[in-house]
Design an enzyme around this catalytic site. Structure first.
Site, PDB file in Angstrom:
ATOM      1  N   LYS A 282       0.807  -1.207   0.000  1.00 60.15           N
ATOM      2  CA  LYS A 282       0.000   0.000   0.000  1.00 60.15           C
ATOM      3  C   LYS A 282       0.840   1.257   0.000  1.00 60.15           C
ATOM      4  CE  LYS A 282      -1.854  -0.639   4.622  1.00 60.15           C
ATOM      5  NZ  LYS A 282      -3.047  -0.727   5.429  1.00 60.15           N
ATOM      6  N   TYR A 313       0.959 -15.840   2.449  1.00 62.95           N
ATOM      7  CA  TYR A 313       1.026 -16.373   3.812  1.00 62.95           C
ATOM      8  C   TYR A 313       1.863 -17.652   3.877  1.00 62.95           C
ATOM      9  CZ  TYR A 313      -2.971 -13.520   5.474  1.00 62.95           C
ATOM     10  OH  TYR A 313      -3.807 -12.504   5.856  1.00 62.95           O
ATOM     11  N   HIS A 327      -9.515 -13.974   8.538  1.00 62.48           N
ATOM     12  CA  HIS A 327      -9.411 -12.786   7.673  1.00 62.48           C
ATOM     13  C   HIS A 327     -10.806 -12.213   7.479  1.00 62.48           C
ATOM     14  CE1 HIS A 327      -8.195 -10.169   4.363  1.00 62.48           C
ATOM     15  NE2 HIS A 327      -6.938 -10.446   4.689  1.00 62.48           N
ATOM     16  N   ASP A 330     -13.540  -9.510   2.878  1.00 61.63           N
ATOM     17  CA  ASP A 330     -13.377  -8.544   1.788  1.00 61.63           C
ATOM     18  C   ASP A 330     -12.339  -8.989   0.750  1.00 61.63           C
ATOM     19  OD1 ASP A 330     -11.705  -8.208   4.066  1.00 61.63           O
ATOM     20  OD2 ASP A 330     -10.861  -6.416   3.135  1.00 61.63           O
ATOM     21  N   GLN A 336      -6.462  -9.250  -3.650  1.00 65.38           N
ATOM     22  CA  GLN A 336      -5.949 -10.279  -2.739  1.00 65.38           C
ATOM     23  C   GLN A 336      -6.549 -11.665  -2.972  1.00 65.38           C
ATOM     24  OE1 GLN A 336      -4.732  -9.271   1.285  1.00 65.38           O
ATOM     25  NE2 GLN A 336      -6.163  -7.585   1.123  1.00 65.38           N
ATOM     26  N   ASP A 442      14.226  19.108 -25.033  1.00 65.23           N
ATOM     27  CA  ASP A 442      14.759  18.879 -23.679  1.00 65.23           C
ATOM     28  C   ASP A 442      16.113  19.583 -23.539  1.00 65.23           C
ATOM     29  OD1 ASP A 442      15.299  17.804 -21.185  1.00 65.23           O
ATOM     30  OD2 ASP A 442      15.915  15.837 -21.966  1.00 65.23           O
TER      31      ASP A 442
HETATM   32  C1  SPV Z   1      15.087  12.472 -18.553  1.00 69.89           C
HETATM   33  O1  SPV Z   1      14.228  11.584 -18.431  1.00 69.89           O
HETATM   34  O2  SPV Z   1      14.815  13.625 -18.761  1.00 69.89           O
HETATM   35  C2  SPV Z   1      16.501  12.114 -18.408  1.00 69.89           C
HETATM   36  C3  SPV Z   1      16.928  10.767 -18.710  1.00 69.89           C
HETATM   37  O3  SPV Z   1      17.260  12.965 -18.082  1.00 69.89           O
HETATM   38  S1  SPV Z   1      17.378  10.721 -20.350  1.00 69.89           S
HETATM   39  O4  SPV Z   1      16.298  11.221 -21.145  1.00 69.89           O
HETATM   40  O5  SPV Z   1      17.713   9.370 -20.698  1.00 69.89           O
HETATM   41  O6  SPV Z   1      18.531  11.594 -20.486  1.00 69.89           O
HETATM   42 MG    MG Z   2      16.522  14.906 -18.224  1.00 75.51          MG
END
Ligand code: SPV
Ligand code: MG
Length: 670
Positions: A282, A313, A327, A330, A336, A442
């Protein structure tokens, strides 16, 4: 509620045992039948007792003096006990029976859970047994729709063996007493020798439910053979082992009720799920295993608390070979269910039984669970949760999230495999995925303020630890501020990569111009970040780009050791090779020099490597860095294409998650 115990009988079939005392004073398993009944009644909260007497009246009243201080016992003497049946004793006691009544014969022996069920029954009931021998000459009950229609010694084998143990509401008792009075005031004196049940049978509108005690002990002792049999049964019960498992770190009255009931079945062993098992099942437990174990040990009714390492178990069942596993019901459906099926299969190995108590959904408990989830999400608790997990689990599994919904998928996706729950332990807030979701490259173009917006969306709806992709960390002068912001909102780890200048995504490798940072400069950034932190919970991880830039394992190793020296709490080794060889080689060499600093790996390019293989080389954090993004967006493209192609949405329907399911992804919290 009052108890009525019928003790006016002669007990002549007991021979010399009843020469100077009533049958209820016969000893078995170190206790008289009466003292056992009174002890269990008191435990069940019944303190007002009416006892009818007959033969050996003074021996009995004298004997009962020892309960003077704990119970309220009233005696009703039947002077004509030798010429009447107990119907007449009940008649004589009628003034004292204007209440809810637990009625039992004085020679009845039952186990604690049977009385508990009878006393706590809502409405009126009589104990019957579907497991008892049906050829008995004793009482049987004819049952229809769960209700007792008729009780007699003359019923056929379709009727269930029944025991003279009742719980009757005040109204039901009043109806029976009226009939008993008719029988006992009749000029036909033979009616006083009939069974009281004959009077009960004449009430057509009665509502007495049959309470099936199953295989549990509930039997009368009529003669020395019965005495022997019941004694042996009590002996067996005293050795009975009951097993229950708990994952909770908060004990509420619902648990206590279950424990009390389970303890009435035998010697109760409480299995306490290990921290790792709870975290996988959980959420990270609020209290560590040792405290949860101590908590269960101190609960009355629990004779021993033991660790259960998996959701399955099996291991503990084979070790303790319990007669009974308890038990809530549920778990018959859902997550489960396979665990339950395994419990039944394993218990069959030695004839053990699964006993399921009805699960009662209580708003109050639901609220407690929600509150503890909310607490786990508070920055103070959440920030340190990755460190806590690292101390509990050999390896942490994280997956990328770039929105509230993907955060919920990372938080809630779970499977059961080999008796273990498998979930993601943490979330990775990827710069690549955050940028991609915004349609941006990026390259640290999405600024920190926007990244924090995404982070907040995710953290608001989840509780698991967050690992934040800090790109290069930017200028050291900026990094120190950003580190504090991340710490304040409850991030557990920020990872910064040793690159400088315009950062490009690592998976481009040497195709894009990328410059690795100077070791000393990067060390200074790490040290400045560490110094800026207010507490010890948040971790700064140094990401080494040597393999990405084809500089080899030795370069990566030298850098990683320098970064740790500068204060890094973990190192991440990244690679774009389709084989894990270099990463594993790095990990082996790093572990030779440093046994404890966590190593993070991101198996995107070398995706065939398993978590187990990474762990065997000492890699203890695995990040699945972009899979939700890379699976989600192609599906969207296909949907868009399908609509364009078909000029309608129908063909797209089969690509879509049903609306009902999408709503279910979002938990209702309020
Ligand atoms: C990202 O997920 O932004 C990372 C990992 O920096 S990678 O894209 O592999 O560089
Ligand atoms: Mg990154």
């Amino acid at each position: 509620m009052k108890a009525l115990i019928l003790n006016s009988g002669l007990g002549s079939r007991m021979g010399s045992l009843t020469a100077d005392r009533p049958k209820c004073m016969t000893e078995l398993a170190g206790e008289t039948i009466l003292s056992r009944q009174l002890r269990l009644l008191e435990q069940a909260g019944v303190r007002d007792i009416v006892i009818t007497t007959g033969a050996h009246e003074s021996a009995l009243t004298e004997y009962c003096k020892k309960w003077e201080n704990s119970l309220n016992i009233a005696f009703v003497h039947n002077p004509v006990y030798d010429s009447t049946n107990y119907i007449y004793s009940i008649f004589l006691a009628r003034e004292l029976l204007q209440d809810d009544i637990v009625l039992m014969h004085g020679d009845l022996v039952f186990e604690p859970s049977v009385l508990e069920d009878v006393v706590s029954f809502e409405g009126s009931c009589m104990a019957v047994s579907s497991a008892a021998d049906r050829s008995t000459k004793d009482f049987k009950a004819q049952i229809r729709d769960g209700l007792v229609e008729k009780i007699s010694v003359e019923l056929g084998s379709e009727a269930l063996p029944a025991q003279p143990l009742y719980r009757l509401t005040k109204q039901e008792m009043a109806g029976w007493l009226r009939k008993i009075e008719e029988f006992c005031t009749s000029s036909d004196l033979s009616l006083r020798r009939r069974y009281a049940e004959d009077a009960l049978n004449q009430i057509s509108a009665k509502r007495i439910f049959a309470l099936d005690v199953g295989e549990r002990l509930c039997a009368e002792v009529d003669d020395p053979t019965d005495l022997q049999k019941v004694s042996a049964e009590l002996e067996r019960i005293s050795r009975r082992v009951v097993y229950m498992c708990f994952s909770t770190d908060m004990i509420h009255s619902g648990h206590i009720k279950m424990i009390r009931r389970a303890a009435k079945l035998g010697r109760l062993i409480a299995g306490v799920l290990s921290d790792e098992a709870v975290a996988g099942f959980k959420r990270l437990p609020l209290l560590p295993f040792s405290e949860r174990k101590a908590m269960f040990e101190s609960i009355s009714g629990v004779s021993q608390a033991v660790e259960q390492n998996t959701l399955s178990y099996r291991e503990n069942l084979e070790r303790f070979r319990p007669d009974i596993v308890v038990h809530g019901d549920d778990w018959r459906e859902g997550f489960q269910k396979p665990i339950r099926e395994e419990v039944i299969r394993v218990l069959e190995g030695w004839g053990g039984k699964l006993v399921e108590f009805p699960y009662s959904h209580d708003e109050k408990y639901h609220e407690i669970e929600l509150r503890s989830r909310a607490e786990a999400a508070m920055p103070e608790l959440r920030r340190g949760s990755l460190k806590r997990l690292l101390s509990m689990k050999p390896q942490i599994r994280a997956i990328e999230a770039h929105s509230g919904l993907t955060g919920l998928i990372a938080e809630n996706t779970a499977i059961l495999q080999d008796g273990q729950a498998r979930q993601f332990d943490a979330m990775w807030i990827s710069s690549l995925c955050d940028s991609t979701a915004r349609g941006k490259p990026d390259i640290e173009l999405v600024d920190m303020t926007s990244r924090l917006r995404t982070l907040d969306d995710i953290m608001e709806v989840t509780t698991k630890p967050v690992i934040f992709d800090g790109d290069t960390g930017g200028l050291t002068e900026h990094f120190v501020y950003n580190v504090r912001t991340l710490e304040r909102v409850g991030v557990s780890m920020v990872i910064i990569e040793d690159k400088t200048g315009l950062k490009r995504n690592s998976l481009f490798g040497t195709q894009a111009a990328q410059t690795q940072a100077d070791i000393e400069d990067f060390c200074r950034k790490i040290a400045a970040g560490k110094a800026a932190l207010k507490g010890r919970d948040m971790m700064i991880c140094a990401r080494i780009e040597s393999l990405i830039l084809d500089k080899g394992v030795e370069d990566a190793l030298g850098r990683s050791l320098a970064y740790v020296e500068a204060g890094a709490d973990a190192v991440m080794i990244h690679s774009r090779s389709s084989e894990p060889g270099q990463v594993l080689d790095f990990a082996d060499k790093f572990r030779q020099r440093d046994k404890t600093t966590p190593i993070v790996a991101v198996p995107t390019a070398y995706s065939s490597v398993t978590e187990e293989e990474l762990l065997s080389h000492g890699i203890n954090i695995v990040i699945y860095a972009n899979q939700l993004t890379r699976t989600g967006f192609p599906a969207m493209q296909s949907a868009a294409r399908s609509i364009l192609e078909h000029h309608r949405a129908k063909e797209c329907d089969e690509l879509c998650m049903p609306f009902g399911e999408i709503i279910r992804l979002i938990p209702e919290e309020y």
